[in-house]
Motif scaffolding. Sequence first.
Motif, PDB file in Angstrom:
ATOM      1  N   TYR A   1       7.923   4.409   0.676  1.00  0.00           N
ATOM      2  CA  TYR A   1       7.175   5.506   0.042  1.00  0.00           C
ATOM      3  C   TYR A   1       8.072   6.214  -1.000  1.00  0.00           C
ATOM      4  O   TYR A   1       7.644   6.479  -2.126  1.00  0.00           O
TER       5      TYR A   1
ATOM      6  N   GLY B   1       6.951   5.280  -9.623  1.00  0.00           N
ATOM      7  CA  GLY B   1       5.850   6.013 -10.252  1.00  0.00           C
ATOM      8  C   GLY B   1       6.343   6.928 -11.362  1.00  0.00           C
ATOM      9  O   GLY B   1       5.748   6.994 -12.445  1.00  0.00           O
TER      10      GLY B   1
ATOM     11  N   GLY C   1       8.512   4.128  -3.991  1.00  0.00           N
ATOM     12  CA  GLY C   1       7.302   4.255  -4.808  1.00  0.00           C
ATOM     13  C   GLY C   1       7.365   5.482  -5.701  1.00  0.00           C
ATOM     14  O   GLY C   1       6.968   5.446  -6.873  1.00  0.00           O
TER      15      GLY C   1
ATOM     16  N   GLY D   1      -2.380   9.842  -4.117  1.00  0.00           N
ATOM     17  CA  GLY D   1      -1.322   9.069  -3.462  1.00  0.00           C
ATOM     18  C   GLY D   1      -1.307   9.316  -1.963  1.00  0.00           C
ATOM     19  O   GLY D   1      -1.286   8.371  -1.166  1.00  0.00           O
TER      20      GLY D   1
ATOM     21  N   ALA E   1       0.834  -1.206   0.000  1.00  0.00           N
ATOM     22  CA  ALA E   1       0.000   0.000   0.000  1.00  0.00           C
ATOM     23  C   ALA E   1       0.868   1.254   0.000  1.00  0.00           C
ATOM     24  O   ALA E   1       0.573   2.235  -0.698  1.00  0.00           O
ATOM     25  N   THR E   2       1.939   1.227   0.793  1.00  0.00           N
ATOM     26  CA  THR E   2       2.835   2.389   0.869  1.00  0.00           C
ATOM     27  C   THR E   2       3.533   2.613  -0.471  1.00  0.00           C
ATOM     28  O   THR E   2       3.658   3.756  -0.938  1.00  0.00           O
ATOM     29  N   LEU E   3       3.963   1.501  -1.081  1.00  0.00           N
ATOM     30  CA  LEU E   3       4.580   1.605  -2.412  1.00  0.00           C
ATOM     31  C   LEU E   3       3.605   2.172  -3.432  1.00  0.00           C
ATOM     32  O   LEU E   3       3.941   3.063  -4.225  1.00  0.00           O
ATOM     33  N   ALA E   4       2.379   1.666  -3.422  1.00  0.00           N
ATOM     34  CA  ALA E   4       1.365   2.116  -4.386  1.00  0.00           C
ATOM     35  C   ALA E   4       1.060   3.596  -4.197  1.00  0.00           C
ATOM     36  O   ALA E   4       0.933   4.352  -5.176  1.00  0.00           O
ATOM     37  N   ALA E   5       0.967   4.029  -2.932  1.00  0.00           N
ATOM     38  CA  ALA E   5       0.708   5.445  -2.649  1.00  0.00           C
ATOM     39  C   ALA E   5       1.866   6.298  -3.173  1.00  0.00           C
ATOM     40  O   ALA E   5       1.653   7.332  -3.822  1.00  0.00           O
ATOM     41  N   GLY E   6       3.087   5.830  -2.927  1.00  0.00           N
ATOM     42  CA  GLY E   6       4.256   6.552  -3.418  1.00  0.00           C
ATOM     43  C   GLY E   6       4.280   6.605  -4.942  1.00  0.00           C
ATOM     44  O   GLY E   6       4.661   7.611  -5.537  1.00  0.00           O
ATOM     45  N   MET E   7       3.840   5.508  -5.576  1.00  0.00           N
ATOM     46  CA  MET E   7       3.829   5.472  -7.042  1.00  0.00           C
ATOM     47  C   MET E   7       2.863   6.511  -7.609  1.00  0.00           C
ATOM     48  O   MET E   7       3.174   7.187  -8.594  1.00  0.00           O
ATOM     49  N   LEU E   8       1.683   6.628  -7.000  1.00  0.00           N
ATOM     50  CA  LEU E   8       0.736   7.654  -7.450  1.00  0.00           C
ATOM     51  C   LEU E   8       1.347   9.048  -7.282  1.00  0.00           C
ATOM     52  O   LEU E   8       1.247   9.904  -8.176  1.00  0.00           O
TER      53      LEU E   8
END
Lengths: 137, 160
Positions: B74, B81, B77, B28, A8-15
């Motif tokens: 984070y 991204g 990510g 995000g 979830a943290t990775l996905a948030a960072g990706m966005l």
Amino acid sequence: MKLGHTLATLAAGMLFGFGLAASTMIRPEVVLSFLRFQDFGLMLVMGGALVVTALAYALVPRLLRQPLLGGSFQKHAIHKGARMVAGAALFGVGWGLSGVCPGPAIAGLGAGNWMLLYALVGLALGALVQGLTDKAP
Amino acid sequence: MTDMIAVQNLFPLGWEHYLLGGLCIGLGVSLLFVMTGLVGGMSTVFSSTWSFVVRRPFFQQIGLKGSRIWRLEYALGLIVGALLWWLMLGGPGPETTAVPAWQLLVGGFIAGFGARLGHGCTSGHGICGLGSLQWPSAVAVVTFMITAMITANLVLRLQS
């Protein structure tokens, strides 16, 4: 659970990183053109991010008893006073000199902007010196 | 017609990508909050990561040591991204900048020191702090906007 938290943290960072790249905030020239009143795009970036975040921070704790992966909703820590203002003023001087702030310095690397390593090293050393000269809490 | 010209003057490179990118950043930060409850500004990672190697009590405080793993995740990510954006929508070559290395390094140093002294940066105060409707963050944002504008314009004067 732990893996879910990481994903979830990775996905948030990706966005976040995708948004920084798509809005061209990873280009120091674009940031500097805002600070020089030539292109007001940064206001739209910040405004767009702010509206979504303000809605989430205000509504989510009312709709959910706790975060989907457990734990509790944290609050943005409040800091104020002369120290905070002095820090913000210094941050602005560095931002205005380089055109780079912490998020874009990290995200820019993903788009191959190796020049931003200079900014990344500067940011890391600045944070190190700040910590070395600060009192432990 | 005059509206079109006004928009072009304010946003000579177009405005849509700015707004869409900003919304994406907000999503995000919101996703992180919905899933984990964490408030995710970006500058703290530059202090918390030092806790791996610097034993000084300041860097071992729980707020930094306890958050160093997720902050690195984070940050990773962020890189992935931006890489996805580059592969999907970016130009043929890598991104680069003509801002001189010394400006990036020295500016980065001052910004890193200041962000940690002031407990926040453009995302910490500008998005998370203002998003929490906290007036000290509004003071911080106005302050760093003013000093950044003065600095950027002074540098432009000195260089021309």
